[in-house]
Design a protein around this motif. Structure first.
Motif, PDB file in Angstrom:
ATOM      1  N   GLY A 290       0.829  -1.204   0.000  1.00  0.00           N
ATOM      2  CA  GLY A 290       0.000   0.000   0.000  1.00  0.00           C
ATOM      3  C   GLY A 290       0.862   1.251   0.000  1.00  0.00           C
ATOM      4  N   HIS A 291       0.377   2.280  -0.652  1.00  0.00           N
ATOM      5  CA  HIS A 291       1.066   3.578  -0.653  1.00  0.00           C
ATOM      6  C   HIS A 291       0.060   4.657  -0.260  1.00  0.00           C
ATOM      7  CE1 HIS A 291       4.881   2.461  -2.740  1.00  0.00           C
ATOM      8  NE2 HIS A 291       4.137   1.389  -3.001  1.00  0.00           N
ATOM      9  N   VAL A 292       0.422   5.442   0.723  1.00  0.00           N
ATOM     10  CA  VAL A 292      -0.441   6.556   1.115  1.00  0.00           C
ATOM     11  C   VAL A 292      -0.069   7.749   0.241  1.00  0.00           C
ATOM     12  CG1 VAL A 292      -1.143   8.090   2.981  1.00  0.00           C
ATOM     13  CG2 VAL A 292      -0.646   5.692   3.468  1.00  0.00           C
ATOM     14  N   LEU A 293      -0.884   7.983  -0.773  1.00  0.00           N
ATOM     15  CA  LEU A 293      -0.611   9.111  -1.669  1.00  0.00           C
ATOM     16  C   LEU A 293      -1.280  10.390  -1.191  1.00  0.00           C
ATOM     17  CD1 LEU A 293      -0.875   7.631  -5.291  1.00  0.00           C
ATOM     18  CD2 LEU A 293       1.079   7.727  -3.775  1.00  0.00           C
TER      19      LEU A 293
END
Lengths: 369, 189
Positions: free
Chosen positions: B170-173
């Motif tokens: 997951g990437h918190v953009l």
């Protein structure tokens, strides 16, 4: 000259009724069916809230929180991140699901589309000056699940600063709102479908902080010649104090005339079904706004030093009802996008980091902080 | 270099999105196939695909998107790129559904990259991916970049009949928001 076919069509339309929202708002042109549907929608929404046990006060309180700041303290603790972790480890059989958060927690948003609406001045405000208009132009985000513009708790102005937004976006938002106010630009009214400036869309060029600004304009495309476009970009001649005063008075008079003209045209529109009756007013407003913004962008004034446009576009979107789309993507009219000033595209060079993540299955890397 | 007109999609947080591109590059470098033909659906202006052209393993890239305004931006990027890399790339201005049905594009790629909008993959694309053996003998790797986690979960239920989830992260953009960008790699079962 009005298209005879469109006149024929309009004569066959259902008779429209005039609904006055309030003393301050122009009369709207809603058909009886539209009025009935609007009433049904309001009633349904009220019932939904009642069924969910939400009072109006509770809803307003929860809407006061900017949704992009809810999990700022620990972005990876957001409910959806935790749900994703559970999903991948419990349902998909992965040993590990890492979550990464890179870069700044504020000022990261370099793209934004914001609605332009009109708000009535608060009674508590200084209304001693009769020259002040009763409405102010407001630009900001809608509150969650509504089309109500919210205000930032930290800043009660009509153009709140949002922490997630790049500083250039906040600056352009403030400047455009003020410019619309000063130039007498009609902000869009969703209930009546009137007003010209409905949204602004902004892209920040990260290297310079300059902004590609698009005005989303509630009208059919205007035919600007190349010469006309160039004349919009020319700086106005320098004026003496007296000349400035006379110009201001002339502008105010023009604005009043235009408002009267617009209301008259709306009435005619109801009666005659003329398709392009408000185009002249819209075009004049657009020309005024564009000239003013370009002047501010190229001026050395310290007040507007943070306002530099990379480019300026206009997108014509006259769709009303049955569409909440900001851009009218279904239009086939090539004139719906009009490039007015600056380079057509923003150039972005991505700096690819040495790979921060790893897919090595044997030894999952620890999450970064 | 990427170019963005106002009528094309641009990631709101390009700084953070660059980390996803880096991760994809690293994954493709591990692919055993020496010369990869890559297909990118929902490709926009080529934000991901254009950054794979310089990989030694990349033989060709077809990038597609239905928004007609993307193509000039994509081609402008190619025009300022080293010729040897630029000639590997081609743009097709079609929807993902048209690409997999009318253009049979799954037949000719080793790697498929999808970066759909929040609603997830179109039904036609999902259907084609679950019948992939009939459509393609070459396809080995599916790279799924998702900005809509709900849609990803739905799509996963269909994909898992034919594809094995190899890795996801997951990437918190959008820090502060309740949103996550998911990067997942699937290999054929």
């Amino acid at each position: 000259m009005a298209n005879p076919r469109s006149s024929d069509r309009s004569n066959n339309r259902k008779r429209k009724i005039t609904v006055s929202q309030s003393d301050d708002e122009p009369a709207s042109s809603l058909s009886s069916t539209q009025v009935r549907n609007a009433r049904k929608r309001r009633s349904k929404q009220k019932k939904r809230l009642q069924d969910a046990g939400v009072t109006v006060n509770q809803r307003n309180a929860s809407n006061a929180v900017d949704p992009s700041t809810q999990f700022l303290k620990n972005p990876k603790a957001a409910p959806i991140c935790q749900a994703a972790k559970r999903f991948f480890t419990e349902q998909c059989g992965l040993e590990v699901f890492s979550i990464y958060q890179h870069g700044q927690k504020v000022g990261w948003r370099t793209v934004s589309k914001l609605p332009v609406r009109s708000t009535t001045r608060d009674k508590s405000e200084d209304n001693s000056s009769k020259s002040k208009p009763k409405h102010r132009v407001m630009i900001g985000m809608f509150q969650p699940q509504s089309h109500q513009l919210g205000s930032s708790p930290s800043n009660n102005s009509t153009t709140p600063d949002y922490p997630a937004h790049h500083a250039s976006i906040n600056s352009v938002t403030r400047t455009v709102a003020l410019a619309c106010q000063e130039m007498g630009i009609g902000a869009y009214n969703e209930r009546t479908g009137t007003g010209f400036c409905r949204y602004i869309a902004m892209n920040v060029e990260r290297a310079t902080g300059h902004v590609q600004l698009t005005l989303i304009w509630n009208d059919a495309p205007y035919n600007f010649t190349q010469q006309e476009l160039e004349s919009l970009q020319k700086p106005p001649p320098k004026l003496s104090a007296n000349q400035k005063k006379r110009k201001r008075q002339k502008l105010q008079k023009q604005q009043q005339q235009q408002q009267q003209q617009q209301q008259q045209q709306q009435r005619e529109h109801l009666q005659d079904g003329k398709e392009d009756s408000s185009s002249l007013v819209g075009r004049q407003q657009l020309e005024r706004l564009v000239s003013h913004l370009l002047k501010l962008s190229t001026s050395d004034d310290t007040i507007t030093k943070d306002f530099t446009l990379h480019s300026l576009w206009v997108h014509y979107n006259a769709s009303w009802k049955h569409s909440n789309a900001i851009f009218d993507i279904h239009t086939t009219d090539p004139k719906s996008w009009c490039h007015i000033y600056g380079p057509e595209t923003i150039a972005e060079q991505l700096t690819l980091p040495p790979c921060p993540t790893s897919i090595k299955k044997a030894k999952p890397r620890e999450e970064n902080n | 270099m990427l170019y963005f007109a106002p009528n094309v999609f641009r990631q709101a947080n390009l700084d953070a999105f660059a980390h996803i591109i880096s991760a994809i590059r690293q994954r493709l470098e591990q692919q055993k196939q020496p010369k990869l033909d890559i297909l990118e659906l929902y490709g926009g202006v080529g934000t991901i695909g254009l950054h794979l052209l310089d990989l030694p393993s990349t033989r060709s890239l077809i990038c597609s998107d239905e928004n007609p305004y993307n193509r000039p931006c994509f081609e402008k990027s190619l025009s300022v790129m080293e010729h040897a890399f630029a000639q590997r790339a081609k743009y097709m201005p079609y929807s993902a559904s048209d690409m997999v049905t009318q253009h049979n594009s799954l037949q000719n790629c080793h790697v498929l990259i999808v970066d759909p909008p929040r609603k997830g993959l179109d039904d036609v694309v999902l259907e084609a991916l679950t019948r992939v053996n009939e459509n393609s003998k070459k396809l080995q790797l599916l790279v799924y970049v998702s900005c809509g986690f709900d849609a990803f979960q739905r799509d996963y239920q269909k994909l898992k009949t034919k594809w094995k989830l190899e890795h996801a992260e997951g990437h918190v953009l959008f820090p502060g928001s309740n949103a996550i960008e998911t990067l997942a790699y699937f290999t054929l079962l």
